[in-house]
Each structure stands twice: as C-alpha cells, then as structure tokens.
Design an enzyme around this catalytic site. Structure first.
Site, PDB file in Angstrom:
ATOM      1  N   TYR A 144       0.845  -1.188   0.000  1.00  0.00           N
ATOM      2  CA  TYR A 144       0.000   0.000   0.000  1.00  0.00           C
ATOM      3  C   TYR A 144       0.881   1.240   0.000  1.00  0.00           C
ATOM      4  O   TYR A 144       1.743   1.402   0.862  1.00  0.00           O
ATOM      5  CB  TYR A 144      -0.903   0.008   1.235  1.00  0.00           C
ATOM      6  N   ASP A 239       9.416   2.663  -0.131  1.00  0.00           N
ATOM      7  CA  ASP A 239       8.376   3.333   0.645  1.00  0.00           C
ATOM      8  C   ASP A 239       8.611   2.982   2.109  1.00  0.00           C
ATOM      9  O   ASP A 239       8.256   1.900   2.570  1.00  0.00           O
ATOM     10  CB  ASP A 239       6.991   2.869   0.179  1.00  0.00           C
ATOM     11  N   LYS A 267       4.858   9.456   8.963  1.00  0.00           N
ATOM     12  CA  LYS A 267       4.640   8.954  10.318  1.00  0.00           C
ATOM     13  C   LYS A 267       5.567   9.587  11.349  1.00  0.00           C
ATOM     14  O   LYS A 267       5.266  10.630  11.886  1.00  0.00           O
ATOM     15  CB  LYS A 267       4.803   7.420  10.349  1.00  0.00           C
TER      16      LYS A 267
END
Length: 430
Positions: A144, A239, A267
């Site tokens: 994702y 990623d 994050k």
C-alpha cells in the site's frame, strides 16, 4: 440499557461522514462490531469516550515510537504554537529537518517535505518519470502506497499483464502504466522488465511490507531488486512511510544494507502530526520544481508545528540509538511469547516480526507474499480481535495490518498482553 458513547457517536457520525469514519479500516468491518471512539492517549494506553482504557499496539499506525503524548514532543508543539500554526513560507525548522533526514537516511541527499505518505509516494513516482522520461512503474501485490490513483491497482492475469483498477474512479488509462508483481519474486520482476524493455521509470515497494500484515524480504531479494534496477536504469523507490526511523535510524535500508535511489517517509518524522517527505539522489531531486521541471507544491508542506514535533522525535532517536535495541527486545518478547503460547495449545499459526513490528497470521503456512497472507482465517482473526479488546488490548482492526510497538511497553504490560492472548486464543478455539 444505556447506549455507550462510542455507539452514539458512531450512529451520529454516519449522518455526516461516509461510513461514519474518515479512514475505512476504522469502521471495524473486518473484525465485526462497531468502532471505539478515542478521547485521549498517554504512554501505552488509549482511553475511549466511555472511560475504558486499552493497552494499544498500533501507536497511530507507527509514529508513536516513544508512546503517546510524550512530554518532549508535547512541549515542542506547545512552544512552536506560540509563534503561530501556519505561515505558508519557509522556516528554519524545515532546513533543520531536511539536514537531519539527510544525515540519518542512507539514500537521501536532498529531501522535499509534504503532508502525508500518499503525497510522498505520488510525488516520488512523478519525479522518477520526469527523471527517466519513462511512463510505467512496478508495484508489488499487497503493498500500500496511499490512495493515489496509480497505486489502487490490482493484479491482472499473470505477472506481465497490465493492472486493473481496484476502485471506482480509477481509470483504465491510469491503470495501464502500473505493472504488478508478487513480493519476494525476482523472476517475476525480470519477466516484467523484459516485457517492458526501456519503458519502466520506477519500481516502488515497501522493503518490509506492513499492509498485508508484516512480511519480511527473503534473503537476497532486496539486493536482487537493486541489481536489476541499476542494470535497467530504473529508479528504485523504498516506501519507508512505516519503517523509516522505526526499524533503525536509517530505516529498513540501513537494517538490510540496501540503498534505493529514492525514499518516501512519513509517520515518525511528524512525531504524530500530519507530515510526509520524499528524497533521494541529488541528480534525481534536482528535477523537482523550482530547481527542475517536475512540479509539486503544498501550502502546508513544512508546517512549523509538524516540523517542531518531528525534530523533537528525530533528534531524540539520533542521539539515543539504544532505543532500537530496546524496541527489538520488546518485539521479540511479545512475538516469541505468542509463538510459545500457540505452540503449547498445538496451534501453529505464523508470527512474523522484525524490530518493533509484528503480525500474527491465522494460517499455518509461512507468509512471504500477498497470496500466502490471504490464506489467513480472517473470521477467526475477527473473533480474536474482539476477545483481546474485551481484555483491554487494542489491536489493529484487520488481519492485514502490522502492529507497531513503543518504548512505553514495560515488562508488566508485556505480561498482560501475553495473558490476554493466551485467554483469547483459548476462547476462540473452544
């Protein structure tokens, strides 16, 4: 019987918000029941609107590596807010953040701040296309990279077919430039490259996937991708929105010793505030406007509050490398404890873990890619989730999400987590 405040809020929310939530996994549809509305968080705990407390193992999907509401980060945010919340203009903190990221992440020589992981990955693909002059890119099944159109693609009929849109609103024209491959399969990558010779701009993956449950790269896999991309002039993008600064100071690329051409981050660099970033080699990043022709912009990019929170977090991690040994020990105690309890009850479920991330899969076969992850018994996981919740442990409400641990988890709390697991696993198998 009096309705709980969480139930009341969820019913009310559905009047104004699609599905009653602002991100789909929060709706609890994968585990049954209705979502719990959170009022506050502190340390290792969440507190809901009904006054219940939970030991939680999500940590806002990763960024709360030191636990919730850490005094150092809270103070940094309060101090920054005294000067205003948004300027839409450059600040010193942006420069300090960029310098620190370049220092800590092996692949990053220049970096651009954005506001989310989705923005970071969308922008990285655009820059890779601009840099190479090519249109297509490869992504892995089950990985994702946010909700950008070109990432919401499912596998076609075979490893060398074009992708198909995985959501209404994603056009076939967008999907045609996205190529799909299974994770941990170098031969599939070689076939894609051969079938699309000279047309592939980038290969993007989570080096350690967390969105099909935690899955680890097989020995030699990341090294093999690096070799192929170097040979074919393909921009290799890691990623690391989840793994950056969590698995090591330099992320998964430091842990596994493989350096990509570009890296996307998020994050933790916001310390819990909305933030993202993408960076990489100077010659690639020089293509980003205003230095180069690839356009990307954002009013809130480098927001002073997010930068203050992120700087407090990264400076701490940079000067306290012992945090990673502490996190790895916590992760090992929980993962090995769960494995032992399962074994004692003759349940050979798969537990994958690395550092402060882990997943319990309700399947007896090794989980190394999306197909093996899908062999998990999701109904059984839903029952397990609810039993753990009853015992005061809050898990990710999906079989296919990694769990994220924090330094706030003491040995006493780890013991309570393992006891809750032992009781829950026994109940669902009665």
């Amino acid at each position: 019987m009096q309705i709980s405040e969480s139930k009341r809020l969820f019913a009310h929310a559905k009047t104004f918000i699609p599905g009653g939530v602002n991100s789909p996994v929060r709706a609890f549809r994968a585990v049954g029941g209705e979502p719990i509305f959170i009022k506050k968080a502190d340390g290792a705990y969440l507190f809901d609107e009904d006054g219940n407390s939970y030991i939680e193992l999500i940590n806002s999907w990763g960024p709360m590596i030191l636990g919730h509401n850490h005094p150092m980060i809270r103070e940094a945010v309060i101090q920054a807010m005294e000067n205003g919340t948004s300027f839409g203009a450059p600040t010193a903190r942006e420069v300090e953040m960029a310098e620190l990221i370049v220092k800590m992440v092996p692949s990053v020589e220049k970096v651009r701040m954005v506001n989310s992981g989705t923005e970071a990955t969308m922008s990285a693909i655009r820059v890779a296309r601009g840099f190479t002059g090519r249109d297509k890119f490869i992504k892995m099944e089950g990985h994702y990279h946010g909700h950008g159109d070109s990432f919401l693609i499912s596998a076609g009929s075979g490893a060398i077919t074009m992708g198909n849109p995985d959501s209404p609103g994603v056009t076939v024209g967008t999907a045609k430039d996205t190529l799909l491959a299974p994770y941990n399969d170098l031969e599939a990558i070689e076939r894609l490259v051969e079938a699309n010779k000279g047309e592939i701009a980038a290969l993007i993956l989570e080096p350690v996937p967390g969105n099909m449950g935690l899955t680890l790269p097989l020995p030699g896999y990341l090294e093999g991708l690096r070799e192929i991309c170097t040979r074919e002039g393909i921009v290799l993008i890691f990623d690391e929105v989840m793994t950056g600064f969590r698995l090591a100071k330099g992320g998964a690329q430091e842990l596994f010793g493989v350096t990509p051409d570009m890296t996307t981050l998020g994050k933790i660099i916001g310390g819990g505030m909305p933030v993202g970033a993408y960076g990489g080699k100077k010659e690639i990043m020089q293509f980003v406007s205003p230095a180069g022709p690839v356009y990307q912009a954002g009013t809130l990019s480098g927001n002073p509050i997010a930068m203050a929170a992120g700087l407090a977090m990264l400076r701490y991690l940079d000067t306290h490398p012992e945090v990673y040994a502490q996190l790895a020990l916590i992760g090992r105690k929980i993962a090995e404890g769960i494995t032992k309890i399962n074994h004692d009850q003759n349940l050979n479920y798969t537990v994958n873990f690395v550092g402060s991330m882990y997943s319990l899969f309700f399947t007896q076969q090794p989980v190394i890619d999306f197909e093996s992850a899908k062999t998990s018994d999701t109904v059984l996981f839903g029952r397990y989730f609810q039993e753990m919740l009853k015992r005061g442990v809050y898990l990710a409400p999906s079989q296919f999400e990694s769990l994220f641990l924090s330094t706030a988890l003491t040995d006493e709390l780890i013991g309570r987590i393992l006891l809750a697991h032992e009781e829950s696993i026994r109940v669902i198998h009665q």
